[in-house]
Motif scaffolding. Structure first.
Motif, PDB file in Angstrom:
ATOM      1  N   UNK A  17     -21.546 -14.123  -8.077  1.00 50.97           N
ATOM      2  CA  UNK A  17     -20.683 -13.457  -7.094  1.00 50.97           C
ATOM      3  C   UNK A  17     -19.988 -12.265  -7.745  1.00 50.97           C
ATOM      4  N   UNK A  18     -19.839 -11.204  -6.988  1.00 43.73           N
ATOM      5  CA  UNK A  18     -19.254  -9.989  -7.544  1.00 43.73           C
ATOM      6  C   UNK A  18     -17.740  -9.978  -7.333  1.00 43.73           C
ATOM      7  N   UNK A  19     -17.017  -9.557  -8.374  1.00 44.79           N
ATOM      8  CA  UNK A  19     -15.566  -9.397  -8.267  1.00 44.79           C
ATOM      9  C   UNK A  19     -15.232  -8.038  -7.687  1.00 44.79           C
ATOM     10  N   UNK A  20     -13.948  -7.812  -7.421  1.00 49.08           N
ATOM     11  CA  UNK A  20     -13.580  -6.565  -6.741  1.00 49.08           C
ATOM     12  C   UNK A  20     -13.932  -5.325  -7.566  1.00 49.08           C
ATOM     13  N   UNK A  21     -13.897  -5.468  -8.930  1.00 44.04           N
ATOM     14  CA  UNK A  21     -14.213  -4.303  -9.764  1.00 44.04           C
ATOM     15  C   UNK A  21     -15.675  -3.892  -9.645  1.00 44.04           C
ATOM     16  N   UNK A  22     -16.512  -4.842  -9.205  1.00 46.39           N
ATOM     17  CA  UNK A  22     -17.940  -4.541  -9.061  1.00 46.39           C
ATOM     18  C   UNK A  22     -18.292  -4.124  -7.640  1.00 46.39           C
ATOM     19  N   UNK A  23     -17.275  -4.033  -6.790  1.00 52.02           N
ATOM     20  CA  UNK A  23     -17.524  -3.732  -5.384  1.00 52.02           C
ATOM     21  C   UNK A  23     -16.946  -2.386  -4.939  1.00 52.02           C
TER      22      UNK A  23
END
Ligand SMILES: [Zn+2]
Length: 250
Positions: free
Chosen positions: A46-52
């Protein structure tokens, strides 16, 4: 024209572009509502906000997943960038008007269809079913053309494209036929013909470039919906000007 408003349109555009990526990728696999969060295509972390963060995450991570180092498709940041630019350009061109709303609706239809066709060679029915009533309601309030012209545009598109569908033996998908028909309804007969012509020209040009670059044969199937979308946007922004220029030639 406020530069800040343009920037806000661009930023919101990239965020929506990120959403259009998810819709376009997951709708053909029917997993849009099953998986809650965004994840890496390779390792499914799952991607965190920094990766989105649109565009920026791709650049900062040099196009690779933080966890597994798997390559991230450049299609994602490209769609985010293009959506941002289109949203800003639409505001720049039309300011606060009915055309602004129509432009944003067109972008919201065209971008996920483009992603879906490039990634799975499908024009998802769900998108067409969702947007058809939206555009029918829109034209009820602010028609681009008289009502009979919308019907004529849609009818001509349907008959012409069904003919091509049967003659091409699967060279053109049924999704493309419906996609063209919706644009026939939105733009009316005259502009539909321009749209059809432009999409063919775009498709032929890119097809030739692809054959030259990749050395692939004539048989490789090209996702065609991106060209239909590009033609629709060209017609939306410049259609009346192009038609007027063409008529002046004679
Ligand atoms: Zn990964």
């Amino acid at each position: 024209m406020q530069i800040y408003t343009l920037i806000i349109f661009f930023i919101f555009g990239t965020v929506f572009g990120s959403f259009f990526n998810v819709v376009g990728l997951r709708l053909p696999e029917k997993s849009l509502f099953r998986e809650q969060r965004s994840y890496c295509d390779s390792c499914h972390k799952q991607l965190g906000w920094r990766e989105l963060i649109p565009i920026w995450s791709f650049v900062a991570q040099k196009g690779r997943c933080r966890e597994c180092g798997g390559k991230i498709s450049p299609l994602y940041p490209l769609i985010e960038l293009v959506t941002g630019l289109l949203a800003a350009f639409t505001y720049y061109r039309y300011a606060w008007s009915q055309e602004l709303l129509l432009g944003l609706l067109l972008i919201a239809l065209i971008m996920p269809v483009t992603v879906a066709d490039i990634s799975s060679r499908k024009v998802p029915n769900q998108l067409l079913l969702f947007f058809s009533p939206v555009f029918i309601i829109y034209r009820g309030f602010c028609p681009l053309t008289p009502w009979w012209d919308s019907l004529l545009g849609a009818g001509t598109a349907l008959v012409l494209l069904l003919l091509i569908f049967y003659l091409s033996h699967g060279g053109m998908g049924m999704g493309d036929v419906k996609y063209y028909t919706l644009f026939g309804f939105i733009f009316g007969l005259e502009q539909f013909f321009l749209l059809f012509l432009l999409s063919t020209v775009y498709g032929v040009i890119i097809g030739i470039i692809k054959m030259r670059v990749k050395g692939t044969g004539r048989k490789t199937k090209l996702a065609f919906a991106p060209f239909i979308g590009l033609a629709a946007l060209t017609v939306f922004y410049f259609g009346p000007a192009i038609i007027q220029w063409y008529k002046q030639l004679f």
